[in-house]
Scaffold this motif. Sequence first.
Motif, short mmCIF file in Angstrom:
data_model
loop_
_atom_site.label_atom_id
_atom_site.label_comp_id
_atom_site.label_asym_id
_atom_site.label_seq_id
_atom_site.Cartn_x
_atom_site.Cartn_y
_atom_site.Cartn_z
N ASN A 5 -1.90 -4.25 -6.03
CA ASN A 5 -1.19 -2.98 -6.10
C ASN A 5 -2.08 -1.86 -5.60
O ASN A 5 -3.29 -1.88 -5.79
CB ASN A 5 -0.79 -2.69 -7.55
CG ASN A 5 0.36 -3.58 -7.97
OD1 ASN A 5 1.19 -3.95 -7.14
ND2 ASN A 5 0.37 -3.96 -9.23
N PRO A 6 -1.47 -0.87 -4.96
CA PRO A 6 -2.30 0.23 -4.45
C PRO A 6 -3.16 0.85 -5.54
O PRO A 6 -2.68 1.14 -6.63
CB PRO A 6 -1.25 1.22 -3.94
CG PRO A 6 -0.07 0.39 -3.59
CD PRO A 6 -0.06 -0.74 -4.59
N HIS A 116 0.39 -1.90 5.46
CA HIS A 116 1.70 -2.33 4.94
C HIS A 116 2.10 -3.74 5.41
O HIS A 116 3.29 -4.07 5.39
CB HIS A 116 2.79 -1.31 5.32
CG HIS A 116 3.09 -1.25 6.79
ND1 HIS A 116 4.38 -1.25 7.27
CD2 HIS A 116 2.28 -1.21 7.88
CE1 HIS A 116 4.34 -1.19 8.60
NE2 HIS A 116 3.09 -1.15 8.98
N HIS A 117 1.14 -4.55 5.82
CA HIS A 117 1.45 -5.93 6.19
C HIS A 117 1.46 -6.82 4.94
O HIS A 117 0.51 -6.80 4.17
CB HIS A 117 0.41 -6.48 7.17
CG HIS A 117 0.49 -5.86 8.53
ND1 HIS A 117 -0.24 -4.74 8.87
CD2 HIS A 117 1.23 -6.19 9.62
CE1 HIS A 117 0.05 -4.43 10.13
NE2 HIS A 117 0.94 -5.26 10.60
N ALA A 132 6.09 -3.08 1.05
CA ALA A 132 7.41 -2.43 1.03
C ALA A 132 7.41 -1.12 1.81
O ALA A 132 8.47 -0.58 2.11
CB ALA A 132 7.84 -2.18 -0.41
N ALA A 133 6.23 -0.61 2.14
CA ALA A 133 6.16 0.65 2.88
C ALA A 133 6.65 0.43 4.31
O ALA A 133 6.30 -0.56 4.95
CB ALA A 133 4.73 1.18 2.89
N ALA A 134 7.45 1.37 4.80
CA ALA A 134 8.01 1.24 6.15
C ALA A 134 6.94 1.35 7.22
O ALA A 134 7.09 0.82 8.32
CB ALA A 134 9.07 2.31 6.37
N THR A 175 14.19 1.31 6.56
CA THR A 175 14.53 2.74 6.56
C THR A 175 15.28 3.12 5.28
O THR A 175 16.51 3.18 5.25
CB THR A 175 15.36 3.10 7.81
OG1 THR A 175 14.70 2.56 8.96
CG2 THR A 175 15.48 4.60 7.97
N THR A 176 14.52 3.36 4.24
CA THR A 176 15.08 3.69 2.92
C THR A 176 15.35 5.20 2.82
O THR A 176 14.88 5.98 3.66
CB THR A 176 14.06 3.33 1.85
OG1 THR A 176 12.84 4.05 2.15
CG2 THR A 176 13.77 1.83 1.81
#
Length: 328
Positions: A5-6, A116-117, A132-134, A175-176
């Motif tokens: 987790n970040p 974000h991979h 989950a980050a775009a 694209t959320t």
Amino acid sequence: MTTTNPDWMRAVGILDGADRVCLACHLRPDADALGSMVAVAQALRGRGQQVVASFAEPFVVPAILTFLPGLDLLSAPGSFPDRPEVMMSFDASDVDRLGDLAGPAAAAAELIVVDHHASNTGFGSVSLVDPAAAATAALAAELIDRLGIPLTRDIAIGLYAGLVTDTGSFRFAATTPQVHELAARLLATGIEPAAVSRELYDRAPFSYLGLLAAAVGRAELDRGAVNGLGLVWTTVTRADREPARLPLDAAEAVIDEIRRTDEAEVAVVLKEDDAGVWQASIRSKEYVDVAKAAAELGGGGHARAAGFSHTGRADEAIRALKRALDGA
Ligand code: 5GP
Ligand code: MN
């Protein structure tokens, strides 16, 4: 997958206490890698910290990214410290993606990895990794917020460029609503979206049309490949680039034409670099995890966009990829 987790608090603590921060992004950077890096570099510089920002040879900013503010903070990789106190890595899934800067990354006292991979190997001492980050740019924006540094227009442009390109101009699955909220905040700093998209997508030298025509003209469709889902592929050779001395990055948009093909789930463009090595760009539409197949060939990426390198013949690279995709 060793993604954690970040770890925002540790990252903020380390960056708040650093005199100098050394930033790197993946080699042959795209807008997400370079835009995120120059955004954070400007944010840190703006509050008085020293920054060193670079990426591995070939140390050339792609023509479509030369409009980014903050490129003046870049220096050649040869001047990067061997053992940085505090180092950051942007948009790289593993340490080898840093090319020549993998050495300093391994030797750094602290290495904050922003990525974000899903396949991120967890190579940092602090992982700001969120599959989950775009875009890496979304994580870079969150970091800048958490550092309490206000977004200026110059900082926001790099982030916006990363967000736009990694979401395919807000078209892809990632694209959320949050992506659009971030885009709104970035635009509110005074960015002109038309000017940015013109730079990123709507310009090329005339000689690009010849390169595109050659590549499109050579495209081959294999309907039976990928368990019958179909694969379309082509090449961009050194000979295609030679007449106008176009750099490798001039071929980056070719995949966006090739992948239109209705009859193919998977599209591939093999781009021959200056050393004669094939750099593969792979895209899929709905079903196939191309990152998994790319990883089998020593590369990586995302489920719908991935790549690998191949030394040898183009048709061999495609054959190996088809084998990997049949098992995907
Ligand atoms: P592109 O086709 O735009 O160059 O790359 C698409 C995605 O594939 C990038 O976001 C990157 O994550 C990944 N990628 C491309 N080439 C390589 C490679 O050689 N190795 C790895 N690990 N990932 C790659
Ligand atoms: Mn990215």
